[in-house]
Write an enzyme that holds these catalytic residues in place. Sequence first.
Site, PDB file in Angstrom:
ATOM      1  N   SER A 174       0.847  -1.195   0.000  1.00 48.55           N
ATOM      2  CA  SER A 174       0.000   0.000   0.000  1.00 48.55           C
ATOM      3  C   SER A 174       0.878   1.239   0.000  1.00 48.55           C
ATOM      4  CB  SER A 174      -0.919   0.029   1.216  1.00 48.55           C
ATOM      5  OG  SER A 174      -1.601   1.273   1.298  1.00 48.55           O
ATOM      6  N   ASP A 327      -4.949   0.259  -9.720  1.00 49.29           N
ATOM      7  CA  ASP A 327      -6.108   1.073 -10.089  1.00 49.29           C
ATOM      8  C   ASP A 327      -6.616   0.775 -11.494  1.00 49.29           C
ATOM      9  OD1 ASP A 327      -6.368   2.448  -7.687  1.00 49.29           O
ATOM     10  OD2 ASP A 327      -4.923   3.980  -8.286  1.00 49.29           O
ATOM     11  N   LYS A 354     -10.940  -0.582  -2.109  1.00 50.59           N
ATOM     12  CA  LYS A 354     -10.696   0.707  -2.747  1.00 50.59           C
ATOM     13  C   LYS A 354     -11.953   1.576  -2.574  1.00 50.59           C
ATOM     14  CE  LYS A 354      -7.241   1.331  -4.924  1.00 50.59           C
ATOM     15  NZ  LYS A 354      -5.943   1.934  -4.511  1.00 50.59           N
ATOM     16  N   ARG A 358     -13.988  -3.308  -5.892  1.00 49.89           N
ATOM     17  CA  ARG A 358     -13.932  -3.191  -7.348  1.00 49.89           C
ATOM     18  C   ARG A 358     -14.085  -4.529  -8.050  1.00 49.89           C
ATOM     19  NH1 ARG A 358      -9.426   1.718  -7.811  1.00 49.89           N
ATOM     20  NH2 ARG A 358     -10.981   3.385  -7.679  1.00 49.89           N
TER      21      ARG A 358
END
Length: 450
Positions: A174, A327, A354, A358
Amino acid sequence: MSGHGTPIPMTSRPCGPLKGTANVPGDKSISHRSLILGALCVGETRITGLLEGDDVLDTAKAMRAFGATVTDHGGGEWTVSGVGVGGFAEPQNIIDCGNSGTGVRLIMGAMATSPIATTFTGDASLNGRPMGRVTDPLALFGTQAVGREGGRLPMTLVGAAEPVPVRYTVPVPSAQVKSAVLLAGLNAPGQTVVIEKEATRDHTERMLQGFGATLHVEETDEGRVITLDGQPELAPQTIIVPRDPSSAAFPVCAALIVPGSDVLVPNIGLNPTRAGLFTTLQEMGADLTFENMREEGGEPVADLRAKFSPNLKGIAVPPERAASMIDEYPVLSVVASFAEGVTDMRGVKELRVKESDRIDAMAKGLRTAGVQVDEGPDWWQVTGLGHGNVPGGATVASVLDHRIAMAFAVMGMATQKPIHIDDGSPIATSFPIFEGLMADLGAQIVRTNS
Protein backbone atom coordinates in the site's frame (compact mmCIF):
# COMPACT_ATOMS: atom_id res chain seq x y z
CA MET A 1 -19.55 16.82 -12.53
CA SER A 2 -19.39 16.34 -8.81
CA GLY A 3 -18.93 13.06 -7.03
CA HIS A 4 -20.55 14.71 -3.99
CA GLY A 5 -23.88 15.67 -5.56
CA THR A 6 -26.83 14.58 -7.67
CA PRO A 7 -26.41 11.31 -9.61
CA ILE A 8 -25.69 11.74 -13.32
CA PRO A 9 -26.88 8.71 -15.34
CA MET A 10 -24.90 8.16 -18.53
CA THR A 11 -25.10 5.98 -21.63
CA SER A 12 -22.08 4.90 -23.64
CA ARG A 13 -22.92 3.81 -27.20
CA PRO A 14 -20.96 1.83 -29.78
CA CYS A 15 -18.98 4.33 -31.85
CA GLY A 16 -16.77 4.71 -34.90
CA PRO A 17 -12.96 4.85 -34.78
CA LEU A 18 -11.38 6.91 -32.01
CA LYS A 19 -8.87 9.30 -33.54
CA GLY A 20 -6.70 12.13 -32.28
CA THR A 21 -4.68 13.27 -29.29
CA ALA A 22 -5.86 12.70 -25.73
CA ASN A 23 -4.39 15.26 -23.35
CA VAL A 24 -5.30 13.57 -20.07
CA PRO A 25 -5.06 15.42 -16.73
CA GLY A 26 -2.04 15.62 -14.47
CA ASP A 27 -1.05 12.69 -12.30
CA LYS A 28 -3.32 12.46 -9.27
CA SER A 29 -0.73 10.87 -6.97
CA ILE A 30 1.89 13.52 -7.73
CA SER A 31 -0.70 16.33 -7.51
CA HIS A 32 -1.73 15.33 -3.96
CA ARG A 33 1.90 15.06 -2.85
CA SER A 34 2.90 18.37 -4.48
CA LEU A 35 0.32 20.24 -2.41
CA ILE A 36 1.13 18.45 0.85
CA LEU A 37 4.92 18.69 0.54
CA GLY A 38 4.61 22.29 -0.62
CA ALA A 39 2.67 23.02 2.58
CA LEU A 40 5.48 21.44 4.62
CA CYS A 41 8.14 23.76 3.16
CA VAL A 42 9.06 27.28 4.17
CA GLY A 43 8.73 29.36 1.00
CA GLU A 44 6.79 29.11 -2.26
CA THR A 45 6.42 25.93 -4.30
CA ARG A 46 5.26 26.37 -7.91
CA ILE A 47 3.20 23.61 -9.53
CA THR A 48 2.39 23.31 -13.24
CA GLY A 49 -0.13 20.82 -14.60
CA LEU A 50 -1.90 20.10 -11.31
CA LEU A 51 -4.89 17.77 -11.68
CA GLU A 52 -7.92 19.91 -10.88
CA GLY A 53 -10.32 17.10 -10.03
CA ASP A 54 -12.40 17.08 -6.86
CA ASP A 55 -9.98 14.80 -4.99
CA VAL A 56 -7.01 17.12 -5.42
CA LEU A 57 -9.05 20.28 -4.88
CA ASP A 58 -10.17 18.83 -1.54
CA THR A 59 -6.50 18.35 -0.61
CA ALA A 60 -5.80 21.97 -1.57
CA LYS A 61 -8.61 23.10 0.74
CA ALA A 62 -7.18 20.96 3.52
CA MET A 63 -3.71 22.51 3.18
CA ARG A 64 -5.29 25.96 3.47
CA ALA A 65 -7.06 24.79 6.64
CA PHE A 66 -3.69 23.78 8.13
CA GLY A 67 -2.31 27.27 7.49
CA ALA A 68 -0.62 27.12 4.08
CA THR A 69 -1.41 29.69 1.39
CA VAL A 70 -2.57 27.78 -1.68
CA THR A 71 -3.30 29.87 -4.79
CA ASP A 72 -4.85 28.82 -8.09
CA HIS A 73 -3.43 30.99 -10.88
CA GLY A 74 -5.50 29.27 -13.60
CA GLY A 75 -4.60 26.76 -16.28
CA GLY A 76 -3.19 24.22 -13.85
CA GLU A 77 -0.70 26.75 -12.42
CA TRP A 78 -0.67 26.79 -8.60
CA THR A 79 1.56 28.07 -5.82
CA VAL A 80 1.83 26.86 -2.24
CA SER A 81 3.43 29.00 0.46
CA GLY A 82 4.12 26.51 3.20
CA VAL A 83 4.43 26.57 6.98
CA GLY A 84 7.36 24.17 7.36
CA VAL A 85 7.71 20.71 8.88
CA GLY A 86 5.83 20.70 12.19
CA GLY A 87 4.19 24.04 11.39
CA PHE A 88 0.61 22.92 10.73
CA ALA A 89 -2.01 24.99 12.55
CA GLU A 90 -5.07 23.31 14.04
CA PRO A 91 -7.96 23.53 11.55
CA GLN A 92 -11.02 25.46 12.67
CA ASN A 93 -13.40 23.11 10.85
CA ILE A 94 -13.77 19.49 9.82
CA ILE A 95 -11.53 18.40 6.93
CA ASP A 96 -13.71 16.95 4.15
CA CYS A 97 -11.66 14.74 1.81
CA GLY A 98 -14.60 13.90 -0.45
CA ASN A 99 -13.96 10.61 -2.26
CA SER A 100 -10.18 10.50 -1.84
CA GLY A 101 -8.58 7.68 0.11
CA THR A 102 -5.17 8.94 -0.98
CA GLY A 103 -5.92 12.46 0.20
CA VAL A 104 -7.22 11.56 3.64
CA ARG A 105 -4.52 8.99 4.42
CA LEU A 106 -1.63 11.21 3.31
CA ILE A 107 -3.02 14.21 5.17
CA MET A 108 -3.46 12.09 8.31
CA GLY A 109 0.20 11.18 8.07
CA ALA A 110 1.31 14.77 7.49
CA MET A 111 -0.47 16.05 10.64
CA ALA A 112 0.03 12.99 12.87
CA THR A 113 3.21 14.22 14.55
CA SER A 114 2.04 17.78 15.22
CA PRO A 115 0.28 18.55 18.54
CA ILE A 116 -3.07 19.42 16.95
CA ALA A 117 -6.48 17.76 16.71
CA THR A 118 -8.21 17.29 13.36
CA THR A 119 -11.55 15.69 12.41
CA PHE A 120 -11.79 14.05 8.99
CA THR A 121 -14.83 13.08 6.96
CA GLY A 122 -15.71 12.29 3.36
CA ASP A 123 -18.50 11.18 1.06
CA ALA A 124 -20.50 7.99 1.60
CA SER A 125 -17.89 5.88 -0.19
CA LEU A 126 -14.90 7.23 1.75
CA ASN A 127 -16.74 7.05 5.07
CA GLY A 128 -17.24 3.34 4.46
CA ARG A 129 -13.53 2.61 3.99
CA PRO A 130 -11.38 1.33 6.89
CA MET A 131 -8.72 3.72 8.17
CA GLY A 132 -7.10 1.34 10.66
CA ARG A 133 -4.40 0.41 8.17
CA VAL A 134 -3.14 3.99 8.52
CA THR A 135 -4.10 4.91 12.08
CA ASP A 136 -2.50 1.75 13.51
CA PRO A 137 1.03 2.64 12.38
CA LEU A 138 0.45 6.32 13.18
CA ALA A 139 -0.35 5.28 16.75
CA LEU A 140 3.24 4.05 17.05
CA PHE A 141 4.36 7.70 16.80
CA GLY A 142 1.97 8.58 19.65
CA THR A 143 -1.01 9.70 17.55
CA GLN A 144 -4.51 9.01 18.90
CA ALA A 145 -7.51 8.26 16.68
CA VAL A 146 -11.21 8.02 17.52
CA GLY A 147 -13.66 7.11 14.79
CA ARG A 148 -16.76 5.09 14.01
CA GLU A 149 -16.97 1.35 14.46
CA GLY A 150 -14.47 -0.49 12.30
CA GLY A 151 -12.08 2.48 12.24
CA ARG A 152 -14.19 4.46 9.80
CA LEU A 153 -14.75 8.16 9.17
CA PRO A 154 -15.78 10.59 10.54
CA MET A 155 -12.67 10.32 12.69
CA THR A 156 -10.67 12.63 14.92
CA LEU A 157 -6.89 12.40 15.10
CA VAL A 158 -4.88 13.97 17.91
CA GLY A 159 -1.31 14.40 16.79
CA ALA A 160 1.61 13.27 18.93
CA ALA A 161 2.96 16.09 21.11
CA GLU A 162 6.26 14.25 21.58
CA PRO A 163 6.53 11.88 18.62
CA VAL A 164 8.98 9.01 18.58
CA PRO A 165 10.61 7.51 15.49
CA VAL A 166 9.06 4.33 14.14
CA ARG A 167 10.22 1.17 12.37
CA TYR A 168 7.24 -0.30 10.53
CA THR A 169 6.75 -3.20 8.14
CA VAL A 170 3.78 -2.57 5.84
CA PRO A 171 1.58 -5.71 6.13
CA VAL A 172 0.06 -5.49 2.64
CA PRO A 173 1.34 -3.55 -0.38
CA SER A 174 0.00 0.00 0.00
CA ALA A 175 1.61 3.21 -1.19
CA GLN A 176 -0.90 5.15 0.91
CA VAL A 177 0.15 3.48 4.16
CA LYS A 178 3.86 3.75 3.35
CA SER A 179 3.45 7.42 2.45
CA ALA A 180 1.44 8.25 5.57
CA VAL A 181 4.17 6.78 7.79
CA LEU A 182 6.94 8.62 5.93
CA LEU A 183 5.07 11.93 6.11
CA ALA A 184 4.53 11.42 9.84
CA GLY A 185 8.22 10.63 10.20
CA LEU A 186 9.14 14.07 8.88
CA ASN A 187 8.35 15.66 12.26
CA ALA A 188 9.68 12.82 14.42
CA PRO A 189 13.24 12.87 15.78
CA GLY A 190 15.79 10.34 14.62
CA GLN A 191 15.12 7.94 11.78
CA THR A 192 11.78 6.52 10.67
CA VAL A 193 12.07 3.23 8.80
CA VAL A 194 9.41 1.70 6.54
CA ILE A 195 9.83 -1.82 5.16
CA GLU A 196 7.71 -3.06 2.29
CA LYS A 197 7.92 -6.67 1.14
CA GLU A 198 6.55 -5.73 -2.28
CA ALA A 199 7.46 -2.44 -3.93
CA THR A 200 4.60 0.04 -4.41
CA ARG A 201 4.51 3.36 -6.27
CA ASP A 202 7.47 5.41 -5.08
CA HIS A 203 6.37 8.99 -5.77
CA THR A 204 6.62 9.89 -2.08
CA GLU A 205 10.23 8.74 -1.81
CA ARG A 206 11.25 10.49 -5.03
CA MET A 207 9.49 13.71 -4.07
CA LEU A 208 10.77 13.77 -0.49
CA GLN A 209 14.31 13.58 -1.85
CA GLY A 210 13.47 16.29 -4.39
CA PHE A 211 12.25 18.57 -1.58
CA GLY A 212 15.52 18.06 0.33
CA ALA A 213 14.76 15.27 2.81
CA THR A 214 17.51 12.75 3.57
CA LEU A 215 16.05 9.41 2.54
CA HIS A 216 17.74 6.14 1.64
CA VAL A 217 16.27 3.06 -0.03
CA GLU A 218 17.89 -0.36 0.26
CA GLU A 219 16.88 -3.78 -1.04
CA THR A 220 17.43 -6.38 1.71
CA ASP A 221 16.28 -9.84 2.72
CA GLU A 222 13.51 -8.11 4.71
CA GLY A 223 12.30 -6.32 1.61
CA ARG A 224 12.57 -2.72 0.44
CA VAL A 225 13.85 -0.70 3.42
CA ILE A 226 13.20 3.06 3.34
CA THR A 227 15.00 5.16 5.95
CA LEU A 228 14.02 8.81 6.50
CA ASP A 229 15.93 11.29 8.68
CA GLY A 230 13.43 13.25 10.74
CA GLN A 231 12.93 16.98 11.19
CA PRO A 232 14.47 18.25 7.94
CA GLU A 233 13.96 21.71 6.51
CA LEU A 234 12.25 21.06 3.21
CA ALA A 235 13.06 23.41 0.33
CA PRO A 236 10.30 24.70 -1.97
CA GLN A 237 10.36 23.34 -5.52
CA THR A 238 9.11 23.98 -9.04
CA ILE A 239 7.11 20.91 -10.06
CA ILE A 240 5.87 19.94 -13.51
CA VAL A 241 3.22 17.26 -12.95
CA PRO A 242 3.36 14.51 -15.62
CA ARG A 243 0.06 13.29 -17.00
CA ASP A 244 -1.64 10.51 -15.11
CA PRO A 245 -1.06 6.94 -16.36
CA SER A 246 -4.20 5.82 -14.53
CA SER A 247 -6.26 8.37 -16.49
CA ALA A 248 -4.41 7.53 -19.71
CA ALA A 249 -5.59 3.94 -19.26
CA PHE A 250 -9.12 4.84 -20.38
CA PRO A 251 -8.46 6.37 -23.84
CA VAL A 252 -5.68 3.80 -24.39
CA CYS A 253 -7.93 0.83 -23.61
CA ALA A 254 -10.81 2.32 -25.61
CA ALA A 255 -8.56 2.64 -28.66
CA LEU A 256 -7.54 -1.03 -28.37
CA ILE A 257 -11.13 -2.32 -28.55
CA VAL A 258 -12.81 0.14 -30.97
CA PRO A 259 -12.19 -0.79 -34.65
CA GLY A 260 -10.02 1.59 -36.65
CA SER A 261 -8.82 3.60 -33.66
CA ASP A 262 -5.47 5.41 -33.45
CA VAL A 263 -5.00 7.57 -30.35
CA LEU A 264 -1.90 9.42 -29.11
CA VAL A 265 -1.66 10.13 -25.37
CA PRO A 266 1.28 12.51 -24.80
CA ASN A 267 3.46 13.22 -21.76
CA ILE A 268 2.45 10.19 -19.69
CA GLY A 269 4.38 9.38 -16.54
CA LEU A 270 5.94 5.91 -16.84
CA ASN A 271 7.27 5.46 -13.34
CA PRO A 272 8.01 1.70 -13.19
CA THR A 273 5.86 1.41 -10.07
CA ARG A 274 2.88 2.68 -12.09
CA ALA A 275 3.27 1.23 -15.62
CA GLY A 276 2.18 -2.37 -15.11
CA LEU A 277 -0.99 -2.00 -17.20
CA PHE A 278 0.90 -1.07 -20.34
CA THR A 279 3.21 -4.07 -19.99
CA THR A 280 0.20 -6.31 -19.48
CA LEU A 281 -1.62 -4.94 -22.52
CA GLN A 282 1.43 -5.53 -24.70
CA GLU A 283 1.61 -9.12 -23.45
CA MET A 284 -2.04 -9.52 -24.50
CA GLY A 285 -1.11 -8.44 -28.03
CA ALA A 286 -2.03 -4.75 -27.88
CA ASP A 287 -0.68 -2.42 -30.55
CA LEU A 288 0.78 -0.01 -28.00
CA THR A 289 4.00 1.91 -28.58
CA PHE A 290 6.08 4.40 -26.59
CA GLU A 291 7.40 7.45 -28.44
CA ASN A 292 9.73 10.28 -27.41
CA MET A 293 10.86 8.62 -24.18
CA ARG A 294 12.51 11.12 -21.80
CA GLU A 295 12.82 12.15 -18.14
CA GLU A 296 11.10 15.13 -16.50
CA GLY A 297 11.45 16.04 -12.84
CA GLY A 298 13.02 12.71 -12.00
CA GLU A 299 10.14 10.74 -13.55
CA PRO A 300 10.29 8.80 -16.85
CA VAL A 301 7.83 10.20 -19.40
CA ALA A 302 6.76 9.18 -22.94
CA ASP A 303 4.02 9.63 -25.52
CA LEU A 304 1.78 6.56 -25.88
CA ARG A 305 0.21 5.54 -29.18
CA ALA A 306 -2.62 2.99 -29.00
CA LYS A 307 -4.22 1.40 -32.06
CA PHE A 308 -7.13 -1.00 -32.51
CA SER A 309 -5.99 -4.52 -31.65
CA PRO A 310 -8.45 -7.16 -32.92
CA ASN A 311 -6.44 -10.21 -31.82
CA LEU A 312 -6.05 -9.71 -28.08
CA LYS A 313 -5.41 -12.85 -26.02
CA GLY A 314 -6.19 -13.55 -22.38
CA ILE A 315 -3.14 -13.99 -20.13
CA ALA A 316 -2.26 -14.73 -16.53
CA VAL A 317 -1.23 -11.38 -15.05
CA PRO A 318 1.75 -11.94 -12.70
CA PRO A 319 0.60 -11.35 -9.09
CA GLU A 320 3.79 -9.40 -8.34
CA ARG A 321 2.71 -6.83 -10.93
CA ALA A 322 -0.48 -5.97 -9.05
CA ALA A 323 0.96 -3.08 -7.04
CA SER A 324 2.08 -1.30 -10.22
CA MET A 325 -1.41 -1.37 -11.78
CA ILE A 326 -3.87 -1.79 -8.92
CA ASP A 327 -6.11 1.07 -10.09
CA GLU A 328 -6.18 -0.21 -13.67
CA TYR A 329 -7.71 -3.65 -13.11
CA PRO A 330 -11.28 -2.43 -13.72
CA VAL A 331 -10.52 -1.17 -17.23
CA LEU A 332 -8.19 -4.15 -17.85
CA SER A 333 -11.16 -6.42 -17.17
CA VAL A 334 -13.06 -4.56 -19.90
CA VAL A 335 -10.24 -5.17 -22.40
CA ALA A 336 -10.16 -8.81 -21.26
CA SER A 337 -13.84 -9.11 -22.22
CA PHE A 338 -12.88 -8.42 -25.85
CA ALA A 339 -9.88 -10.80 -25.82
CA GLU A 340 -9.86 -14.49 -26.71
CA GLY A 341 -9.56 -16.78 -23.71
CA VAL A 342 -9.19 -16.26 -19.97
CA THR A 343 -7.46 -13.32 -18.30
CA ASP A 344 -6.43 -14.39 -14.80
CA MET A 345 -5.78 -11.68 -12.18
CA ARG A 346 -4.39 -12.70 -8.78
CA GLY A 347 -2.91 -11.08 -5.70
CA VAL A 348 -5.47 -8.29 -5.95
CA LYS A 349 -7.23 -8.31 -2.56
CA GLU A 350 -6.49 -4.58 -2.33
CA LEU A 351 -9.26 -4.12 -4.92
CA ARG A 352 -11.78 -5.21 -2.30
CA VAL A 353 -11.13 -2.08 -0.19
CA LYS A 354 -10.70 0.71 -2.75
CA GLU A 355 -13.41 3.36 -3.38
CA SER A 356 -15.63 0.30 -3.71
CA ASP A 357 -15.17 -3.47 -3.78
CA ARG A 358 -13.93 -3.19 -7.35
CA ILE A 359 -13.89 -6.92 -8.02
CA ASP A 360 -17.51 -7.24 -6.98
CA ALA A 361 -18.62 -4.10 -8.85
CA MET A 362 -16.88 -5.06 -12.11
CA ALA A 363 -17.93 -8.71 -11.89
CA LYS A 364 -21.60 -7.78 -11.50
CA GLY A 365 -21.49 -5.28 -14.34
CA LEU A 366 -19.57 -7.54 -16.71
CA ARG A 367 -21.93 -10.45 -16.06
CA THR A 368 -24.92 -8.21 -16.75
CA ALA A 369 -23.25 -7.29 -20.06
CA GLY A 370 -22.92 -10.97 -20.99
CA VAL A 371 -19.35 -11.74 -19.88
CA GLN A 372 -18.36 -14.69 -17.68
CA VAL A 373 -16.47 -13.74 -14.51
CA ASP A 374 -15.19 -16.03 -11.76
CA GLU A 375 -13.83 -14.59 -8.52
CA GLY A 376 -12.35 -15.29 -5.10
CA PRO A 377 -11.12 -13.22 -2.15
CA ASP A 378 -7.95 -12.04 -3.92
CA TRP A 379 -8.41 -13.14 -7.54
CA TRP A 380 -10.74 -12.97 -10.50
CA GLN A 381 -10.91 -14.32 -14.03
CA VAL A 382 -12.60 -12.84 -17.09
CA THR A 383 -13.43 -15.15 -19.98
CA GLY A 384 -13.20 -13.04 -23.09
CA LEU A 385 -15.64 -13.31 -25.98
CA GLY A 386 -13.37 -11.87 -28.67
CA HIS A 387 -13.73 -8.73 -30.77
CA GLY A 388 -17.30 -7.87 -31.73
CA ASN A 389 -18.92 -10.53 -29.55
CA VAL A 390 -19.64 -8.73 -26.26
CA PRO A 391 -23.44 -8.18 -26.01
CA GLY A 392 -23.68 -5.15 -23.71
CA GLY A 393 -27.17 -3.75 -23.26
CA ALA A 394 -26.65 -3.61 -19.49
CA THR A 395 -27.41 -1.08 -16.81
CA VAL A 396 -24.49 -1.09 -14.36
CA ALA A 397 -23.87 0.49 -10.96
CA SER A 398 -20.83 2.74 -10.52
CA VAL A 399 -21.10 2.35 -6.68
CA LEU A 400 -19.70 5.89 -6.18
CA ASP A 401 -16.44 4.80 -7.85
CA HIS A 402 -14.93 6.90 -10.63
CA ARG A 403 -12.89 4.06 -12.13
CA ILE A 404 -15.90 1.73 -12.29
CA ALA A 405 -17.92 4.41 -14.09
CA MET A 406 -15.17 5.14 -16.63
CA ALA A 407 -14.41 1.46 -17.22
CA PHE A 408 -18.00 0.75 -18.22
CA ALA A 409 -18.08 3.91 -20.34
CA VAL A 410 -15.13 2.46 -22.27
CA MET A 411 -16.88 -0.90 -22.56
CA GLY A 412 -19.99 0.64 -24.12
CA MET A 413 -17.91 2.00 -27.02
CA ALA A 414 -17.37 -1.52 -28.40
CA THR A 415 -20.29 -3.67 -27.21
CA GLN A 416 -23.13 -4.71 -29.52
CA LYS A 417 -25.62 -2.65 -27.51
CA PRO A 418 -25.06 0.46 -25.31
CA ILE A 419 -23.98 0.33 -21.68
CA HIS A 420 -26.02 2.41 -19.23
CA ILE A 421 -24.27 3.70 -16.08
CA ASP A 422 -26.46 4.63 -13.13
CA ASP A 423 -24.21 7.48 -11.93
CA GLY A 424 -21.24 9.05 -13.71
CA SER A 425 -20.81 11.90 -11.23
CA PRO A 426 -17.83 10.30 -9.39
CA ILE A 427 -15.72 10.68 -12.56
CA ALA A 428 -15.09 14.30 -11.53
CA THR A 429 -12.95 13.15 -8.62
CA SER A 430 -10.05 12.17 -10.89
CA PHE A 431 -10.86 12.97 -14.55
CA PRO A 432 -13.16 16.02 -14.79
CA ILE A 433 -12.59 16.39 -18.57
CA PHE A 434 -13.30 12.72 -19.35
CA GLU A 435 -16.55 13.25 -21.27
CA GLY A 436 -15.24 16.09 -23.43
CA LEU A 437 -11.92 14.41 -24.12
CA MET A 438 -13.53 11.15 -25.19
CA ALA A 439 -16.13 13.00 -27.30
CA ASP A 440 -13.32 14.82 -29.13
CA LEU A 441 -11.84 11.42 -30.02
CA GLY A 442 -15.22 10.21 -31.35
CA ALA A 443 -16.88 8.51 -28.40
CA GLN A 444 -20.62 8.75 -27.83
CA ILE A 445 -21.17 9.16 -24.11
CA VAL A 446 -24.34 11.06 -23.22
CA ARG A 447 -25.91 12.15 -19.97
CA THR A 448 -29.30 10.56 -19.99
CA ASN A 449 -31.00 12.94 -17.54
CA SER A 450 -30.18 16.12 -19.44
